[in-house]
Write a protein that holds these residues in place. Structure first.
Motif, mmCIF file in Angstrom:
data_model
loop_
_atom_site.group_PDB
_atom_site.id
_atom_site.type_symbol
_atom_site.label_atom_id
_atom_site.label_comp_id
_atom_site.label_asym_id
_atom_site.label_seq_id
_atom_site.Cartn_x
_atom_site.Cartn_y
_atom_site.Cartn_z
ATOM 1 N N GLN A 62 54.021 -49.434 -35.346
ATOM 2 C CA GLN A 62 54.476 -48.795 -34.012
ATOM 3 C C GLN A 62 55.795 -49.472 -33.781
ATOM 4 N N THR A 63 56.528 -48.710 -32.692
ATOM 5 C CA THR A 63 57.672 -49.205 -32.283
ATOM 6 C C THR A 63 57.878 -49.617 -30.658
ATOM 7 N N GLY A 89 49.735 -46.745 -24.076
ATOM 8 C CA GLY A 89 50.848 -47.143 -24.907
ATOM 9 C C GLY A 89 51.339 -48.536 -24.817
ATOM 10 N N SER A 92 54.356 -53.363 -27.458
ATOM 11 C CA SER A 92 54.831 -54.574 -27.426
ATOM 12 C C SER A 92 54.310 -55.453 -26.221
ATOM 13 N N TYR A 94 56.513 -54.712 -23.415
ATOM 14 C CA TYR A 94 57.743 -54.634 -22.888
ATOM 15 C C TYR A 94 57.812 -53.818 -21.516
ATOM 16 N N TYR A 112 45.386 -49.928 -30.439
ATOM 17 C CA TYR A 112 45.407 -51.221 -31.123
ATOM 18 C C TYR A 112 45.064 -52.529 -30.448
ATOM 19 N N GLY A 136 41.723 -49.334 -25.979
ATOM 20 C CA GLY A 136 40.931 -48.000 -25.584
ATOM 21 C C GLY A 136 42.019 -46.852 -25.826
ATOM 22 N N THR A 154 53.927 -43.672 -23.079
ATOM 23 C CA THR A 154 54.730 -44.006 -23.946
ATOM 24 C C THR A 154 54.658 -43.588 -25.360
ATOM 25 N N ALA A 155 54.024 -42.522 -25.593
ATOM 26 C CA ALA A 155 53.622 -41.933 -26.921
ATOM 27 C C ALA A 155 53.662 -40.419 -26.489
ATOM 28 N N LEU A 210 50.740 -39.701 -29.670
ATOM 29 C CA LEU A 210 49.826 -40.369 -28.761
ATOM 30 C C LEU A 210 48.569 -39.621 -29.641
HETATM 31 N N1 SAH Z 1 55.513 -48.854 -24.431
HETATM 32 C C1 SAH Z 1 55.600 -49.831 -25.654
HETATM 33 C C2 SAH Z 1 56.064 -48.913 -26.690
HETATM 34 C C3 SAH Z 1 54.960 -48.140 -27.282
HETATM 35 S S1 SAH Z 1 55.031 -47.328 -28.595
HETATM 36 C C4 SAH Z 1 56.589 -51.138 -25.584
HETATM 37 O O1 SAH Z 1 57.163 -51.276 -24.341
HETATM 38 O O2 SAH Z 1 56.683 -51.614 -26.466
HETATM 39 C C5 SAH Z 1 53.655 -46.250 -28.454
HETATM 40 C C6 SAH Z 1 52.176 -46.862 -28.416
HETATM 41 O O3 SAH Z 1 51.538 -46.089 -27.879
HETATM 42 C C7 SAH Z 1 51.736 -47.669 -29.650
HETATM 43 O O4 SAH Z 1 51.393 -49.151 -29.536
HETATM 44 C C8 SAH Z 1 50.442 -46.793 -29.865
HETATM 45 O O5 SAH Z 1 49.423 -47.386 -30.788
HETATM 46 C C9 SAH Z 1 50.206 -46.303 -28.510
HETATM 47 N N2 SAH Z 1 49.050 -45.206 -28.716
HETATM 48 C C10 SAH Z 1 49.138 -43.928 -29.109
HETATM 49 N N3 SAH Z 1 48.156 -43.287 -28.881
HETATM 50 C C11 SAH Z 1 47.480 -44.162 -27.960
HETATM 51 C C12 SAH Z 1 46.230 -43.793 -27.211
HETATM 52 N N4 SAH Z 1 45.572 -42.504 -27.298
HETATM 53 N N5 SAH Z 1 45.945 -44.453 -26.611
HETATM 54 C C13 SAH Z 1 46.579 -45.933 -26.402
HETATM 55 N N6 SAH Z 1 47.536 -46.104 -26.845
HETATM 56 C C14 SAH Z 1 48.080 -45.290 -27.765
#
Ligand code: SAH
Length: 217
Positions: A62-63, A89, A92, A94, A112, A136, A154-155, A210
């Motif tokens: 992920q990022t 999402g 990290s 942050y 994750y 979840g 954030t996805a 997402l």
């Molecule tokens: N907000 C984060 C960046 C998120 S990157 C930060 O500040 O670092 C996007 C994240 O969305 C990833 O970790 C990914 O695992 C998560 N993601 C993607 N689909 C998702 C879902 N259905 N439910 C929860 N998380 C999800």
């Protein structure tokens, strides 16, 4: 040798300057981003690039988002001190950490388990006690805690997931990147009123997709 980990005065100044030059002008958002050091949210090789305005890789493929995009999303969400905020999402952690400085309570969910575990440790270390993180599928939102005053996704989704729209309070704001995962997406601001939802396009962005269901790690 390059210094890693700490946001010294000069780096902090450059970091804040970059944010301002990208259009982050809200004083509360700037001071929250000054308070939360991005360094600890990035592990390993890329840690020394924590203060550059770019997305960087984190665990589970992920990022962590670009700081100016985090700032613009947070600013667009117009968070008030009494707000209950949902972030989809965690990554990290942050973005959630910044939200925790602006809102009363932050709920954050990632698919994750590993990312949620690592983020929880950081929240603990930083004494950010108003964040609750859960593993979840965020496309379902967090029904037990709904409604939310603000939702930040954030996805990228092809459309804003309907459970999230349903869990947004009347008068609430949701910020969500919308579009195909392998293309440029649009950051959308959804405002809920008594009679429905209003959609405003903010800026082009690029987020990981997402995905439904849980991740393997
Ligand atoms: N907000 C984060 C960046 C998120 S990157 C930060 O500040 O670092 C996007 C994240 O969305 C990833 O970790 C990914 O695992 C998560 N993601 C993607 N689909 C998702 C879902 N259905 N439910 C929860 N998380 C999800």
């Amino acid at each position: 040798m390059t210094q890693t980990g700490a946001m010294d005065a000069e780096r902090k100044m450059q970091f804040l300057f970059a944010l301002r030059s990208k259009g982050i002008t809200d004083k509360r958002v700037l001071s929250a981003m000054e308070e939360i050091d991005r360094g600890p949210f990035i592990r390993g090789l890329f840690a020394e690039r924590a203060y550059e305005d770019m997305p960087l890789p984190i665990s589970c493929g992920q990022t962590i988002s670009q700081p100016s995009v985090v700032g613009l999303m947070t600013q667009a969400a117009e968070i008030r001190p009494r707000d209950k905020v949902l972030e989809i999402g965690t990554g990290s952690g942050y973005q959630a950490a910044i939200l925790s400085k602006l809102a009363r309570r932050v709920y954050t969910v990632d698919r994750y388990r590993k990312l949620v575990g690592e983020a929880r440790e950081l929240f603990e270390d930083m004494e950010l006690h108003n964040i609750t993180a859960m593993t979840g599928d965020g496309t379902r939102g967090w029904p037990d805690q709904a409604p939310f005053d603000r939702i930040i996704v954030t996805a990228a989704a092809e459309d804003p997931p309907s459970p999230l729209l349903a869990q947004l309070a009347i008068g609430g704001i949701m910020i969500v990147p919308v579009g195909q995962s392998d293309a440029v997406q649009s950051l959308i601001k959804v405002t809920r009123s008594d009679d429905g939802f209003d959609y405003e396009e903010l800026l082009p962005v690029r987020f990981v997709p997402l995905l439904e269901g849980l991740g393997r790690e």
